[in-house]
Design a protein around this motif. Structure first.
Motif, PDB file in Angstrom:
ATOM      1  N   ARG A 183     -35.730  13.088  75.679  1.00 12.47           N
ATOM      2  CA  ARG A 183     -37.176  13.323  75.666  1.00 12.47           C
ATOM      3  C   ARG A 183     -37.911  12.042  75.239  1.00 12.47           C
ATOM      4  O   ARG A 183     -39.003  11.749  75.713  1.00 12.47           O
ATOM      5  CB  ARG A 183     -37.469  14.459  74.681  1.00 12.47           C
ATOM      6  CG  ARG A 183     -38.842  15.061  74.731  1.00 12.47           C
ATOM      7  CD  ARG A 183     -38.909  16.236  73.778  1.00 12.47           C
ATOM      8  NE  ARG A 183     -38.328  15.907  72.481  1.00 12.47           N
ATOM      9  CZ  ARG A 183     -38.957  15.245  71.514  1.00 12.47           C
ATOM     10  NH1 ARG A 183     -40.201  14.866  71.680  1.00 12.47           N
ATOM     11  NH2 ARG A 183     -38.363  14.980  70.375  1.00 12.47           N
ATOM     12  N   HIS A 184     -37.286  11.269  74.375  1.00  9.11           N
ATOM     13  CA  HIS A 184     -37.957  10.086  73.834  1.00  9.11           C
ATOM     14  C   HIS A 184     -38.305   9.060  74.908  1.00  9.11           C
ATOM     15  O   HIS A 184     -39.361   8.458  74.860  1.00  9.11           O
ATOM     16  CB  HIS A 184     -37.076   9.435  72.772  1.00  9.11           C
ATOM     17  CG  HIS A 184     -36.739  10.353  71.638  1.00  9.11           C
ATOM     18  ND1 HIS A 184     -35.805  11.352  71.752  1.00  9.11           N
ATOM     19  CD2 HIS A 184     -37.228  10.443  70.397  1.00  9.11           C
ATOM     20  CE1 HIS A 184     -35.724  12.013  70.607  1.00  9.11           C
ATOM     21  NE2 HIS A 184     -36.578  11.485  69.771  1.00  9.11           N
ATOM     22  N   TRP A 187     -29.881  17.528  80.716  1.00 14.93           N
ATOM     23  CA  TRP A 187     -31.051  16.736  80.295  1.00 14.93           C
ATOM     24  C   TRP A 187     -31.999  17.662  79.534  1.00 14.93           C
ATOM     25  O   TRP A 187     -32.491  17.332  78.460  1.00 14.93           O
ATOM     26  CB  TRP A 187     -31.755  16.139  81.520  1.00 14.93           C
ATOM     27  CG  TRP A 187     -32.974  15.337  81.172  1.00 14.93           C
ATOM     28  CD1 TRP A 187     -34.112  15.783  80.554  1.00 14.93           C
ATOM     29  CD2 TRP A 187     -33.183  13.945  81.394  1.00 14.93           C
ATOM     30  NE1 TRP A 187     -35.010  14.764  80.390  1.00 14.93           N
ATOM     31  CE2 TRP A 187     -34.467  13.623  80.898  1.00 14.93           C
ATOM     32  CE3 TRP A 187     -32.412  12.939  81.988  1.00 14.93           C
ATOM     33  CZ2 TRP A 187     -35.003  12.340  80.968  1.00 14.93           C
ATOM     34  CZ3 TRP A 187     -32.956  11.660  82.051  1.00 14.93           C
ATOM     35  CH2 TRP A 187     -34.236  11.369  81.549  1.00 14.93           C
ATOM     36  N   ASN A 188     -32.232  18.838  80.112  1.00 19.18           N
ATOM     37  CA  ASN A 188     -33.110  19.786  79.437  1.00 19.18           C
ATOM     38  C   ASN A 188     -32.518  20.248  78.114  1.00 19.18           C
ATOM     39  O   ASN A 188     -33.230  20.451  77.142  1.00 19.18           O
ATOM     40  CB  ASN A 188     -33.343  21.013  80.330  1.00 19.18           C
ATOM     41  CG  ASN A 188     -34.594  20.845  81.192  1.00 19.18           C
ATOM     42  OD1 ASN A 188     -35.265  19.832  81.106  1.00 19.18           O
ATOM     43  ND2 ASN A 188     -34.881  21.824  82.012  1.00 19.18           N
ATOM     44  N   TYR A 189     -31.220  20.426  78.085  1.00 14.78           N
ATOM     45  CA  TYR A 189     -30.602  20.929  76.857  1.00 14.78           C
ATOM     46  C   TYR A 189     -30.665  19.890  75.746  1.00 14.78           C
ATOM     47  O   TYR A 189     -31.173  20.142  74.660  1.00 14.78           O
ATOM     48  CB  TYR A 189     -29.154  21.325  77.151  1.00 14.78           C
ATOM     49  CG  TYR A 189     -28.434  21.825  75.935  1.00 14.78           C
ATOM     50  CD1 TYR A 189     -28.833  23.016  75.313  1.00 14.78           C
ATOM     51  CD2 TYR A 189     -27.375  21.119  75.383  1.00 14.78           C
ATOM     52  CE1 TYR A 189     -28.197  23.474  74.184  1.00 14.78           C
ATOM     53  CE2 TYR A 189     -26.731  21.580  74.256  1.00 14.78           C
ATOM     54  CZ  TYR A 189     -27.135  22.750  73.663  1.00 14.78           C
ATOM     55  OH  TYR A 189     -26.497  23.200  72.542  1.00 14.78           O
ATOM     56  N   TYR A 190     -30.160  18.690  76.022  1.00 14.73           N
ATOM     57  CA  TYR A 190     -30.134  17.668  74.975  1.00 14.73           C
ATOM     58  C   TYR A 190     -31.543  17.192  74.635  1.00 14.73           C
ATOM     59  O   TYR A 190     -31.859  16.876  73.505  1.00 14.73           O
ATOM     60  CB  TYR A 190     -29.263  16.478  75.397  1.00 14.73           C
ATOM     61  CG  TYR A 190     -27.810  16.829  75.562  1.00 14.73           C
ATOM     62  CD1 TYR A 190     -27.107  17.445  74.534  1.00 14.73           C
ATOM     63  CD2 TYR A 190     -27.130  16.552  76.739  1.00 14.73           C
ATOM     64  CE1 TYR A 190     -25.767  17.780  74.692  1.00 14.73           C
ATOM     65  CE2 TYR A 190     -25.792  16.875  76.897  1.00 14.73           C
ATOM     66  CZ  TYR A 190     -25.117  17.491  75.865  1.00 14.73           C
ATOM     67  OH  TYR A 190     -23.805  17.824  76.012  1.00 14.73           O
ATOM     68  N   GLY A 191     -32.378  17.127  75.650  1.00 16.83           N
ATOM     69  CA  GLY A 191     -33.724  16.598  75.440  1.00 16.83           C
ATOM     70  C   GLY A 191     -34.634  17.580  74.752  1.00 16.83           C
ATOM     71  O   GLY A 191     -35.476  17.195  73.948  1.00 16.83           O
ATOM     72  N   SER A 192     -34.484  18.855  75.072  1.00 15.18           N
ATOM     73  CA  SER A 192     -35.536  19.759  74.628  1.00 15.18           C
ATOM     74  C   SER A 192     -35.047  21.136  74.203  1.00 15.18           C
ATOM     75  O   SER A 192     -35.857  21.997  73.911  1.00 15.18           O
ATOM     76  CB  SER A 192     -36.533  19.918  75.779  1.00 15.18           C
ATOM     77  OG  SER A 192     -35.870  20.436  76.914  1.00 15.18           O
ATOM     78  N   GLY A 193     -33.778  21.342  74.169  1.00 13.58           N
ATOM     79  CA  GLY A 193     -33.271  22.649  73.744  1.00 13.58           C
ATOM     80  C   GLY A 193     -33.616  23.767  74.705  1.00 13.58           C
ATOM     81  O   GLY A 193     -33.571  24.938  74.350  1.00 13.58           O
ATOM     82  N   THR A 194     -33.965  23.415  75.946  1.00 15.59           N
ATOM     83  CA  THR A 194     -34.414  24.446  76.885  1.00 15.59           C
ATOM     84  C   THR A 194     -33.292  24.894  77.823  1.00 15.59           C
ATOM     85  O   THR A 194     -33.490  25.007  79.028  1.00 15.59           O
ATOM     86  CB  THR A 194     -35.612  23.946  77.708  1.00 15.59           C
ATOM     87  OG1 THR A 194     -35.290  22.653  78.206  1.00 15.59           O
ATOM     88  CG2 THR A 194     -36.866  23.890  76.886  1.00 15.59           C
ATOM     89  N   GLY A 227     -32.414   8.688  74.224  1.00 17.79           N
ATOM     90  CA  GLY A 227     -32.961   9.835  73.504  1.00 17.79           C
ATOM     91  C   GLY A 227     -33.464  10.982  74.357  1.00 17.79           C
ATOM     92  O   GLY A 227     -34.122  11.873  73.852  1.00 17.79           O
TER      93      GLY A 227
END
Lengths: 258, 428
Positions: free
Chosen positions: B291-292, B131-138, B289
């Motif tokens: 983060r969206h 979730w963090n990767y796809y959502g926010s590159g983190t 999406g």
């Protein structure tokens, strides 16, 4: 006889109009023009080198034939200024013109839903969604302003996932939580959250409020260790320093050295 | 008279085709899709071969879908035969479902308990963190791979086979398994991290989504239905991360919509006797999406409503939208509130395939299916099935009250396990 690379770049940046649109105002990429003008070319070049050296790159990028299949199926394209074809095109020219990639990274890429509809239909086997994920990762690692802006409202989720491996936890449904537009049904549920949660018929979920399920301390310790050793905590520090420090504190409490 | 349909060519152009021809065209396009992705299919099969080589050379261990897991066989988009374990499952829960749509997981566990399927619901599990990767590159590939490997090792220790609930975890794990097998650099870094947490690299032979398990169990499920649901019309939304993210490895079946759509979920509904309807935006994503859905809600909600909910209701008049991913249930269910306030009348209940199957099998709509966590109105659906939701609601309220007064909670309990855990866990 030929224009130099720097002349070409200066000329392109100069042709952006006041709204940051390129190509004489024709629909296209909306640039963060001012940031790009002030950007550090060394960082831009390093970003391109890192992206191209990434083990995923040769699987995700081949060569774009400009067919537009990816854009035709792209959900955000229907609603905002984002096209996966543009992403692949900019990646294709990134070595010669790192500014183009950098400008795109500074805002454009954050519209992607990461649904990978584009990957499924690309006849050249490019993975535009995968490239965007790599570029987002790079934006966070290099602390780009757009990454900070995009991720600030997302801090709580980031912290929850990094420390517990879970998110959208029940305590995020309290009356002052960010889900008010989910309507009256959700508000009613929020009023009786503890009772409702206690009545879930799965033992690992029942009664848990601050996590999605009961997670062992040892498990959280392993997770935070992985993030530290893989460089994720340091990477997040470049963009959301406070969150990274809170993760480190949570790790220390569980016995992960800083 | 020959039935015909309009095929949307984009930009407002439509062509009228016989339905039989349209289906043939779609089937052709699915076949072509499998072959178009030349590099992808062949690379994927090569990766599976390389995984065997790495196992033979002792570089990795592989968690096989052995006979002890009583596997069933399905075919994937690439034509490969895939083994789906059916018993002794390690439940890889989804971070997106357990906190706010708990009926998703409780319905699945209830079905398994009814079918006497032993499983492990472990507290030693993290989400995939993608979730963090796809959502926010983190995150990064090494971290994602190491998280995957730790969870897979935890399952291996328990001697239970991982069953992945979330579409994104399923897609992410396919990606990182590929990466770890094909890249020595990533593999070595992951092994070094695993050593620090006292774990070994054990890769699962097959990555299996829970909807694939429901798919292979569909006839058994249908045999236990308590309600006749043949009067129900359903639309199905398949999650992008199950069938678009490393598309080669998801289940297709020529007997389910002629193999034009992924088989899971549709197959379960059909086995139960439901009339599954097609619609023009079938392949569109839900609008989630990552983060969206949290911080840019307008775009997420607009897409979900105008590209999915509205066309589904208008074109199919379906009674329910069946989904097999947590993010999709969230987006499609929650995105109907604001649009209703703005006067858009189309609405449809959204539940997972597991919840719907459990309802048909007679599961309690509140205690088991936890429908009160869903926002789009599902009461009409239950009435059409013949479920007395009012009585069920009273029973549930009484149960909640009893819990408040100190009664012992009732949990879904699987039958005892036949397999014993493999080894003592070493991390301290």
């Amino acid at each position: 006889m030929y224009v130099t690379k720097s002349e070409k770049v200066t000329s392109r940046l100069g042709s952006l109009n006041e709204d940051g649109w390129h190509y004489s105002g024709l629909p296209g990429l909306q640039w963060e023009a001012e940031n790009a003008r002030m950007g550090d070319r060394k960082v831009m070049k390093r970003i391109v080198e890192e992206v191209q050296a990434d083990p995923r790159f040769e699987d995700f990028y081949h060569a774009c034939i400009n067919c537009g299949n990816c854009t035709a199926v792209c959900p955000p394209f229907r609603l905002v200024d984002f096209a996966p074809r543009i992403v692949v095109q900019k990646v294709m020219h990134a070595k010669d013109e790192p500014e183009l990639l950098y400008q795109m990274m500074d805002q454009y890429i954050w519209s992607c839903f990461q649904c990978y509809s584009c990957w499924e239909v690309c006849p050249a086997q490019n993975n535009p969604g995968g490239l965007v994920a790599m570029l987002k990762e790079s934006a966070v690692k290099h602390g780009l302003t757009s990454a900070k802006r995009s991720l600030e409202p997302y801090s709580k989720i980031l912290y929850k996932v990094m420390t517990t491996g879970t998110q959208i936890t029940p305590d995020m449904h309290s009356s002052n939580a960010p889900f008010r537009d989910w309507g009256g049904g959700k508000a009613d549920l929020a009023k009786h959250l503890r009772e409702e949660r206690a009545a879930v018929a799965v033992e690992t979920l029942a009664g848990t409020i601050d996590k999605s399920w009961k997670v062992d301390d040892r498990t959280m310790k392993e997770l935070i260790t992985i993030e530290k050793e893989a460089g994720v905590t340091d990477m997040v520090k470049q963009t959301l320093k406070d969150v990274a420090e809170m993760v480190e504190e949570a790790g220390e409490e569980l016995g992960v050295p800083k | 008279m020959t039935e015909s349909q309009a095929l949307n060519l984009g930009k407002g152009d439509e062509v009228e085709m016989r339905t039989v021809d349209l289906k043939f065209l779609q089937k052709l396009s699915m076949d072509r899709k499998a072959h178009l992705a030349y590099g992808k299919v062949e690379d994927y099969l090569r990766m599976l071969e390389k995984m065997k080589e790495l196992e033979r050379s002792g570089e990795i261990m592989v968690h096989h879908v052995g006979d002890e897991y009583e596997p069933a066989t399905v075919k994937t988009l690439s034509g490969r035969e895939k083994k789906v374990p059916t018993v002794e499952l390690w439940q890889h829960k989804s971070c997106g479902q357990c906190g706010h749509i708990p009926g998703y997981i409780s319905a699945l566990y209830w079905i398994m308990a009814e079918l006497k399927i032993p499983y492990v619901d472990d507290t030693n599990q993290t989400s995939c963190t993608a979730w963090n990767y796809y959502g926010s590159g983190t995150s990064n590939p090494v971290a994602l791979s190491a998280v995957f490997a730790r969870n897979m090792h935890a399952a291996y220790e328990k001697n239970a086979y991982p069953l992945i609930h979330c579409g994104t975890s399923y897609g992410d794990y396919k990606e990182v398994r590929y990466l770890m097998v094909m890249s020595r650099e990533v593999r070595d870094q992951v092994k070094a991290i695993l050593k620090k947490i006292g774990r070994d690299l054990v890769l699962p032979e097959e990555l299996v989504h829970y909807s694939e398990w429901l798919h292979v169990k569909r006839n058994e499920i249908a045999g236990r239905r308590k309600f006749d649901v043949s009067n129900i019309k359903a639309a199905v939304h398949a999650a992008c991360h199950t069938y678009k993210l490393m598309a080669e490895d998801f289940t297709y079946d020529p007997t389910i919509m002629e193999g034009r759509r992924p088989a899971p979920t549709t197959s379960v509904a059909m086995a139960l006797g439901v009339d599954v309807k097609e619609y023009s935006t079938w392949s569109d994503c839900c609008g989630f999406g990552f983060r969206h859905i949290l911080t840019e809600r307008e775009i997420s909600r607009s897409f979900a409503y105008f590209r999915k909910i509205q066309p589904i209701v208008r074109e199919t008049k379906a009674d329910v939208l069946l989904v097999h991913d947590t993010g999709c249930v969230t987006t499609l269910d929650k995105s109907q509130v604001v649009t209703k306030a703005h006067g858009f009348p189309e609405t449809i209940p959204v539940v997972s395939d597991a919840q719907f199957a459990a309802l048909a099998m007679g599961a309690h709509p509140f205690k088991v299916c936890q429908l009160h966590w869903h926002l789009a109105d599902w009461k009409g659906l239950l009435e059409k099935i013949g479920i007395d939701w009012k009585t069920a609601e009273t029973e549930y309220k009484d149960y909640v009250q009893a819990l408040k007064e100190g009664a012992k909670p009732v949990y879904i309990t699987p039958p005892p396990r036949r397999l014993k855990p493999r080894a003592k866990e070493t991390f301290s």
